[in-house]
Write an enzyme that holds these catalytic residues in place. Sequence first.
Site: not given
Length: 198
Positions: A133, A109, A167, A105-107, A46, A161
């Site tokens: 986000k 990663t 991408r 996003d959720t954090g 990404g 993606d």
Amino acid sequence: MKSDLAQVVVSEDEIKHRIAELGNQLTELYRKKGVEEISAICITNGSIMFAADLLRHFNLHARLDCVRVSSYKDEDRPVTEPEIIDQIRLDLTGQHVLLIDDILDTGRTLDKVTRILRAQKPASLHTCVLLNKKRRKQVKSAPDFVGFTIPDHFVVGYGLDFAERYRNLPCIGVLKPELQNPPNWCAARKDEQPASRR
Ligand code: IMP
Ligand code: MG
């Protein structure tokens, strides 16, 4: 390809402008600390576009490596824990590390990769994400640098993606609803008549 979007969330110009700002800010930060070289680690796939552009606005030496992480199975919500598919090769002990990702996003990663990199005992570790986000995070730590804060929509483009597509879109946006279901993706695309030959 841009016609597949229902809405542009961040335009190509906005991305360019903000990345130049971030690159200058990061250069200043490290320069003030007397750091002459950093180790940039980008989370692929990404962050490929973001890291490539950001580092060209970074005006100090930078070593580069990638960590490959997967947490999506062709869907628009995480269905698995972030999984490290390919580790970095650089030794980060005593190095100034800048961890780069596309979106928080959720954090989970960024949190997982940060913990792995910290174990190598770098001299410093900063995190930089292009997008943050607006949603309830599952982890406490916040990124040090953020390009844009965006609403809680599934977005594609500029490295991000959907089922490995989009991408290479130069802007960031939300797909039309009829293109958001992978099994129908090809069928939905075939129904569309091209406006003209390019
Ligand atoms: P997190 O672990 O939930 O913070 O998710 C981070 C990873 O999920 C990112 O590096 C992206 O690859 C992917 N991701 C999260 N949100 C989106 C999105 O809206 N579009 C595309 N990929 C996303
Ligand atoms: Mg992805």
